[in-house]
Scaffold this active site. Sequence first.
Site, PDB file in Angstrom:
ATOM      1  N   LYS A 165       0.834  -1.208   0.000  1.00 47.31           N
ATOM      2  CA  LYS A 165       0.000   0.000   0.000  1.00 47.31           C
ATOM      3  C   LYS A 165       0.868   1.257   0.000  1.00 47.31           C
ATOM      4  O   LYS A 165       1.753   1.399   0.828  1.00 47.31           O
ATOM      5  CB  LYS A 165      -0.920  -0.011   1.229  1.00 47.31           C
ATOM      6  CG  LYS A 165      -1.856  -1.227   1.262  1.00 47.31           C
ATOM      7  CD  LYS A 165      -2.670  -1.301   2.528  1.00 47.31           C
ATOM      8  CE  LYS A 165      -1.827  -1.550   3.755  1.00 47.31           C
ATOM      9  NZ  LYS A 165      -2.621  -1.876   4.956  1.00 47.31           N
ATOM     10  N   THR A 221      -9.782   7.979   8.081  1.00 52.51           N
ATOM     11  CA  THR A 221      -8.963   6.875   7.564  1.00 52.51           C
ATOM     12  C   THR A 221      -8.681   5.827   8.646  1.00 52.51           C
ATOM     13  O   THR A 221      -7.813   4.974   8.465  1.00 52.51           O
ATOM     14  CB  THR A 221      -7.631   7.412   7.015  1.00 52.51           C
ATOM     15  OG1 THR A 221      -6.976   8.183   8.047  1.00 52.51           O
ATOM     16  CG2 THR A 221      -7.873   8.296   5.792  1.00 52.51           C
ATOM     17  N   GLY A 243      -8.743   2.586  10.445  1.00 53.90           N
ATOM     18  CA  GLY A 243      -9.086   1.207  10.085  1.00 53.90           C
ATOM     19  C   GLY A 243      -9.058   0.892   8.612  1.00 53.90           C
ATOM     20  O   GLY A 243      -9.596  -0.148   8.196  1.00 53.90           O
ATOM     21  N   THR A 244      -8.416   1.720   7.801  1.00 51.05           N
ATOM     22  CA  THR A 244      -8.388   1.437   6.358  1.00 51.05           C
ATOM     23  C   THR A 244      -7.633   0.142   6.058  1.00 51.05           C
ATOM     24  O   THR A 244      -8.041  -0.648   5.203  1.00 51.05           O
ATOM     25  CB  THR A 244      -7.759   2.594   5.572  1.00 51.05           C
ATOM     26  OG1 THR A 244      -6.501   2.947   6.181  1.00 51.05           O
ATOM     27  CG2 THR A 244      -8.663   3.817   5.566  1.00 51.05           C
ATOM     28  N   GLY A 245      -6.522  -0.091   6.767  1.00 49.79           N
ATOM     29  CA  GLY A 245      -5.763  -1.319   6.537  1.00 49.79           C
ATOM     30  C   GLY A 245      -6.539  -2.556   6.946  1.00 49.79           C
ATOM     31  O   GLY A 245      -6.514  -3.581   6.250  1.00 49.79           O
ATOM     32  N   CYS A 246      -7.234  -2.462   8.082  1.00 46.19           N
ATOM     33  CA  CYS A 246      -8.070  -3.578   8.535  1.00 46.19           C
ATOM     34  C   CYS A 246      -9.152  -3.875   7.507  1.00 46.19           C
ATOM     35  O   CYS A 246      -9.409  -5.034   7.159  1.00 46.19           O
ATOM     36  CB  CYS A 246      -8.729  -3.238   9.877  1.00 46.19           C
ATOM     37  SG  CYS A 246      -7.586  -2.854  11.217  1.00 46.19           S
TER      38      CYS A 246
END
Length: 272
Positions: free
Chosen positions: A179, A211, A213-216
């Site tokens: 990412k 933004t 928790g975007t990775g989760c």
Amino acid sequence: MIPNTLTIAGVDPSGGAGILADVKAMSALGAYATAVIAALTAQNTQGVSGISPVPAEFVRQQITTLFADVRIDGVKIGMLGQEAVTTVVAECMAQFKPKHLVLDPVMIAKSGDHLLEKSAVHALREQLVPQCTMITPNLPEAGVLLNARPVETVKEMRQAAERLRRLMNHSDERWVFLKGGHLPGSECIDLLHDGDKMIEMPARRIDTANTHGTGCTLSAALAALLPQYDRVPDAALAAKKYLYEAIARSGELTVGSGHGPVHHFHKLWPSS
């Protein structure tokens, strides 16, 4: 067949990240979500005020009890917190061998709080990463996994993606989803790499503070979509599109005063 998915991660009481976010994303994308709690946090949109570990052997018991009864088609691994928990999860994944295993190497929260013991990084790199069918690090996480500084250009991203892929097993289909959101500029470029193909996935940066928790959410979306697609790049593009729209519609929510959550149910709830 509706896929059964599993998230192994920590709990964020505000619902923007961790298991609660994962269950929302998986459900929104047509999967039946199950969950194993690997860590507890006291957290809101502004930061983390406390972390309480879950005993490693109880994490093992949760996983083995679930797999003894439920067919699991895709697994997402997020915050593990401790070295002992990381080792147990790695042992369980080696035992049950899920077809789709997505690792989001959660190390630091948006607020800057550390979510993974330094001693656990080695176990993550040596025991879990090789088993995964996909890993989804951001640029700082990639730097930690590679014992290198975070990359600063798309060219360096390509080199990092190649090095990350070499940490994974060489058998079967395995992918790095690197990412690029930490790069400067108006465009966010992610890279998808399987050791052969290097696919660029660009998108315009959205001007928002929401933004959390975007990775989760992305890794949970991948765990839900990979069992539903024949080709990994198609599932990856669908997951990225889902997250992009969830960020774009995040302003319809009013949750907290810090880094707000994305709108996991933007396709299902009416626009405000």
